[in-house]
Design a protein around this motif. Structure first.
Motif, PDB file in Angstrom:
ATOM      1  N   PHE A  44      -0.659  13.380   2.325  1.00  0.00           N
ATOM      2  CA  PHE A  44      -1.454  12.337   2.976  1.00  0.00           C
ATOM      3  C   PHE A  44      -0.614  11.502   3.938  1.00  0.00           C
ATOM      4  CE2 PHE A  44      -5.204  12.782   0.229  1.00  0.00           C
ATOM      5  CZ  PHE A  44      -6.183  12.565   1.185  1.00  0.00           C
ATOM      6  N   ALA A  45       0.649  11.305   3.625  1.00  0.00           N
ATOM      7  CA  ALA A  45       1.512  10.547   4.538  1.00  0.00           C
ATOM      8  C   ALA A  45       1.589  11.235   5.895  1.00  0.00           C
ATOM      9  CB  ALA A  45       2.906  10.387   3.934  1.00  0.00           C
ATOM     10  N   ARG A  46       1.594  12.557   5.879  1.00  0.00           N
ATOM     11  CA  ARG A  46       1.654  13.319   7.131  1.00  0.00           C
ATOM     12  C   ARG A  46       0.296  13.386   7.829  1.00  0.00           C
ATOM     13  NH1 ARG A  46       6.196  14.233   9.442  1.00  0.00           N
ATOM     14  NH2 ARG A  46       6.631  16.422   9.311  1.00  0.00           N
ATOM     15  N   LEU A  47      -0.784  13.482   7.017  1.00  0.00           N
ATOM     16  CA  LEU A  47      -2.118  13.669   7.586  1.00  0.00           C
ATOM     17  C   LEU A  47      -2.843  12.360   7.918  1.00  0.00           C
ATOM     18  CD1 LEU A  47      -3.504  16.598   5.395  1.00  0.00           C
ATOM     19  CD2 LEU A  47      -2.569  16.704   7.706  1.00  0.00           C
ATOM     20  N   HIS A  48      -2.414  11.258   7.344  1.00  0.00           N
ATOM     21  CA  HIS A  48      -3.109   9.981   7.539  1.00  0.00           C
ATOM     22  C   HIS A  48      -3.303   9.627   9.018  1.00  0.00           C
ATOM     23  CE1 HIS A  48      -4.192   5.741   6.813  1.00  0.00           C
ATOM     24  NE2 HIS A  48      -4.535   6.148   5.602  1.00  0.00           N
ATOM     25  N   PRO A  49      -2.266   9.758   9.870  1.00  0.00           N
ATOM     26  CA  PRO A  49      -2.477   9.441  11.290  1.00  0.00           C
ATOM     27  C   PRO A  49      -3.469  10.394  11.964  1.00  0.00           C
ATOM     28  CG  PRO A  49      -0.138   9.811  10.843  1.00  0.00           C
ATOM     29  CD  PRO A  49      -0.884  10.084   9.583  1.00  0.00           C
ATOM     30  N   ALA A  58       2.536  12.869  -6.461  1.00  0.00           N
ATOM     31  CA  ALA A  58       3.598  12.710  -5.461  1.00  0.00           C
ATOM     32  C   ALA A  58       3.426  13.702  -4.314  1.00  0.00           C
ATOM     33  CB  ALA A  58       4.962  12.891  -6.121  1.00  0.00           C
ATOM     34  N   LEU A  59       3.046  14.923  -4.650  1.00  0.00           N
ATOM     35  CA  LEU A  59       2.834  15.948  -3.628  1.00  0.00           C
ATOM     36  C   LEU A  59       1.665  15.586  -2.710  1.00  0.00           C
ATOM     37  CD1 LEU A  59       4.068  18.699  -2.871  1.00  0.00           C
ATOM     38  CD2 LEU A  59       2.320  19.765  -4.291  1.00  0.00           C
ATOM     39  N   VAL A  60       0.554  15.169  -3.282  1.00  0.00           N
ATOM     40  CA  VAL A  60      -0.601  14.772  -2.480  1.00  0.00           C
ATOM     41  C   VAL A  60      -0.260  13.547  -1.635  1.00  0.00           C
ATOM     42  CG1 VAL A  60      -2.983  13.913  -2.589  1.00  0.00           C
ATOM     43  CG2 VAL A  60      -2.287  15.840  -4.016  1.00  0.00           C
ATOM     44  N   ALA A 101       0.830  -1.207   0.000  1.00  0.00           N
ATOM     45  CA  ALA A 101       0.000   0.000   0.000  1.00  0.00           C
ATOM     46  C   ALA A 101       0.869   1.263   0.000  1.00  0.00           C
ATOM     47  CB  ALA A 101      -0.935   0.002   1.202  1.00  0.00           C
ATOM     48  N   LEU A 102       1.985   1.219   0.689  1.00  0.00           N
ATOM     49  CA  LEU A 102       2.891   2.364   0.751  1.00  0.00           C
ATOM     50  C   LEU A 102       3.361   2.785  -0.645  1.00  0.00           C
ATOM     51  CD1 LEU A 102       4.401   4.241   2.739  1.00  0.00           C
ATOM     52  CD2 LEU A 102       6.234   2.555   2.758  1.00  0.00           C
ATOM     53  N   PHE A 103       3.528   1.813  -1.534  1.00  0.00           N
ATOM     54  CA  PHE A 103       3.964   2.113  -2.897  1.00  0.00           C
ATOM     55  C   PHE A 103       2.788   2.272  -3.859  1.00  0.00           C
ATOM     56  CE2 PHE A 103       7.671   0.136  -0.956  1.00  0.00           C
ATOM     57  CZ  PHE A 103       8.642   1.070  -1.282  1.00  0.00           C
ATOM     58  N   ALA A 104       1.696   1.562  -3.616  1.00  0.00           N
ATOM     59  CA  ALA A 104       0.560   1.592  -4.537  1.00  0.00           C
ATOM     60  C   ALA A 104      -0.263   2.867  -4.421  1.00  0.00           C
ATOM     61  CB  ALA A 104      -0.325   0.373  -4.302  1.00  0.00           C
ATOM     62  N   ILE A 105      -0.372   3.411  -3.229  1.00  0.00           N
ATOM     63  CA  ILE A 105      -1.204   4.600  -3.044  1.00  0.00           C
ATOM     64  C   ILE A 105      -0.637   5.809  -3.797  1.00  0.00           C
ATOM     65  CG2 ILE A 105      -2.210   6.198  -1.357  1.00  0.00           C
ATOM     66  CD1 ILE A 105      -3.408   3.225  -1.608  1.00  0.00           C
ATOM     67  N   PRO A 106       0.662   6.085  -3.767  1.00  0.00           N
ATOM     68  CA  PRO A 106       1.166   7.178  -4.610  1.00  0.00           C
ATOM     69  C   PRO A 106       0.853   6.959  -6.096  1.00  0.00           C
ATOM     70  CG  PRO A 106       2.797   6.619  -2.973  1.00  0.00           C
ATOM     71  CD  PRO A 106       1.721   5.569  -2.875  1.00  0.00           C
TER      72      PRO A 106
END
Length: 185
Positions: A171-176, A165-167, A75-80
């Motif tokens: 999202f990586a920062r906001l997901h938690p 990539a920017l989004v 998921a870490l690679f597929a979501i971008p």
């Protein structure tokens, strides 16, 4: 879970009208194009709100299965990738020309990888619904055919990749914060 399921029925139901040939045209003739668009928008927004609040309300639900750790890495690679495809749906890009339906592919990848990485009941209902809908919609869209002309240059592709990539980074920062789940760790 009732609110979540109701939201999914409204949101995905409205987005499935085009799966039945002639149904959208029938509704638009009956209530007018503007009326159809208004009802489509209102029911979609209400459905999305019910999905969000229904998922929050349903938490926690029991685990139906316990995903393997590699599914989170996938998921870490597929979501971008899915976010790049989503951006490509709105730019005149070679990505859109080749894939024809990058938004549906984005939803398919997003929901499929989340379904593999989340075994909690409410998550399974949410992501399995979107996965099934996007899969059926992709099949129907490819059967219908069509496509966009090839763009001049590669600006749309670069825009889609940079925006995706920017989004993804945001999202990586906001997901938690938004969903209570850290994507790394």
């Amino acid at each position: 879970m009732v609110m979540l399921i109701t939201g999914l029925a409204l949101f995905l139901g409205m987005h499935s009208v085009s799966l039945i040939p002639g149904l959208r045209a029938l509704f638009a003739r009956a209530i007018g194009e503007g009326g159809y668009k208004l009802i489509y928008t209102v029911l979609s927004v209400v459905g999305l709100a019910l999905i969000i609040f229904g998922k929050i309300q349903a938490h926690p639900t029991p685990n139906l299965y316990y995903p393997e750790e590699w599914t989170r890495t996938l998921a870490l690679f597929a979501i971008p990738l899915s976010l790049i495809l989503l951006a490509a749906a709105y730019t005149p890009s070679h990505i859109r020309k080749v894939l024809r339906h990058p938004m549906l592919l984005a939803v398919f990848i997003w929901s499929g990888t989340h379904l593999m990485a989340n075994g909690e009941q409410a998550s399974v209902v949410l992501f399995a619904s979107f996965f099934a809908w996007s899969g059926l919609s992709l099949i129907a869209a490819y059967i219908r055919g069509g496509g966009k002309p090839a763009p001049k240059g590669w600006g749309g592709d670069v825009t889609a990749i940079v925006a995706g990539a920017l989004v993804s980074a945001i999202f990586a920062r906001l997901h938690p914060i938004l969903f209570g789940v850290d994507i790394i760790g």
